[in-house]
Design a protein around this motif. Sequence first.
Motif, PDB file in Angstrom:
ATOM      1  N   THR A  24       0.839  -1.196   0.000  1.00 50.92           N
ATOM      2  CA  THR A  24       0.000   0.000   0.000  1.00 50.92           C
ATOM      3  C   THR A  24       0.878   1.250   0.000  1.00 50.92           C
ATOM      4  N   TYR A  26       3.866   1.464  -1.210  1.00 55.07           N
ATOM      5  CA  TYR A  26       4.460   1.494  -2.547  1.00 55.07           C
ATOM      6  C   TYR A  26       3.482   2.078  -3.568  1.00 55.07           C
ATOM      7  N   ASN A  27       2.243   1.623  -3.542  1.00 45.96           N
ATOM      8  CA  ASN A  27       1.262   2.118  -4.504  1.00 45.96           C
ATOM      9  C   ASN A  27       0.862   3.571  -4.240  1.00 45.96           C
ATOM     10  N   SER A 100      -3.868  -7.196  -7.638  1.00 48.25           N
ATOM     11  CA  SER A 100      -3.844  -6.218  -8.723  1.00 48.25           C
ATOM     12  C   SER A 100      -5.248  -5.881  -9.212  1.00 48.25           C
ATOM     13  N   GLY A 103      -6.237  -3.330  -6.825  1.00 51.44           N
ATOM     14  CA  GLY A 103      -5.492  -2.111  -7.122  1.00 51.44           C
ATOM     15  C   GLY A 103      -6.049  -1.360  -8.316  1.00 51.44           C
ATOM     16  N   GLY A 107      -7.654   2.227  -8.001  1.00 50.41           N
ATOM     17  CA  GLY A 107      -6.951   3.316  -8.664  1.00 50.41           C
ATOM     18  C   GLY A 107      -7.636   3.871  -9.900  1.00 50.41           C
ATOM     19  N   THR A 121      -0.351  -2.693 -13.580  1.00 53.06           N
ATOM     20  CA  THR A 121      -0.390  -2.810 -12.118  1.00 53.06           C
ATOM     21  C   THR A 121       0.254  -4.119 -11.668  1.00 53.06           C
ATOM     22  N   SER A 124       4.162  -3.899 -12.120  1.00 58.49           N
ATOM     23  CA  SER A 124       4.832  -3.013 -11.157  1.00 58.49           C
ATOM     24  C   SER A 124       4.735  -3.575  -9.740  1.00 58.49           C
ATOM     25  N   ASN A 125       3.614  -4.188  -9.385  1.00 50.31           N
ATOM     26  CA  ASN A 125       3.488  -4.763  -8.051  1.00 50.31           C
ATOM     27  C   ASN A 125       4.325  -6.028  -7.883  1.00 50.31           C
TER      28      ASN A 125
END
Length: 154
Positions: A24, A26-27, A100, A103, A107, A121, A124-125
């Motif tokens: 979280t 990180y995002n 994801s 996410g 997002g 997503t 990157s995750n």
Amino acid sequence: MPKTKGESIFFTAITAWMMVYVMTLYNIAIAMGSFTNAAFLIALKEMWIEYIIIALLAYFVSGHLAKMCAFRVVQPGDRPIFIIFSIQIFTVIWQVLFASVLGVYHGYGFTSNFLPDYLTTYCSNFVMALPLQLIIVGPLARLIFRTIFRRAKN
């Protein structure tokens, strides 16, 4: 490592909490374009619904899928570290797959760009989650688990 259902639930809960909190953070840093001190509190406030969902998925779905996939690569008689790493890697693959979706919904919402948003997503995750799990969260969760359950047995 966990021997009973209660121990397994505890281990899953602490591992999921650490992963969800850091991911979280990180995002939030990605969304804000920078990492600030405020992100720590924002992440702590925003993570709870995701934590519950991810912990339940880890315990009931991805943990089982990860073990099933891992034991296609390693054998029960292999060195324990290889078994642990194999299970962790497949757990990350499955958990990031599920997380994801959350996410992207959080997002972007479910739009016509869902697939590109999801793939971006996921990638990157995954890049963050794999080393985080292998190097920090996995060993720390095992240390916490061993410390608590060793004292409980004594």
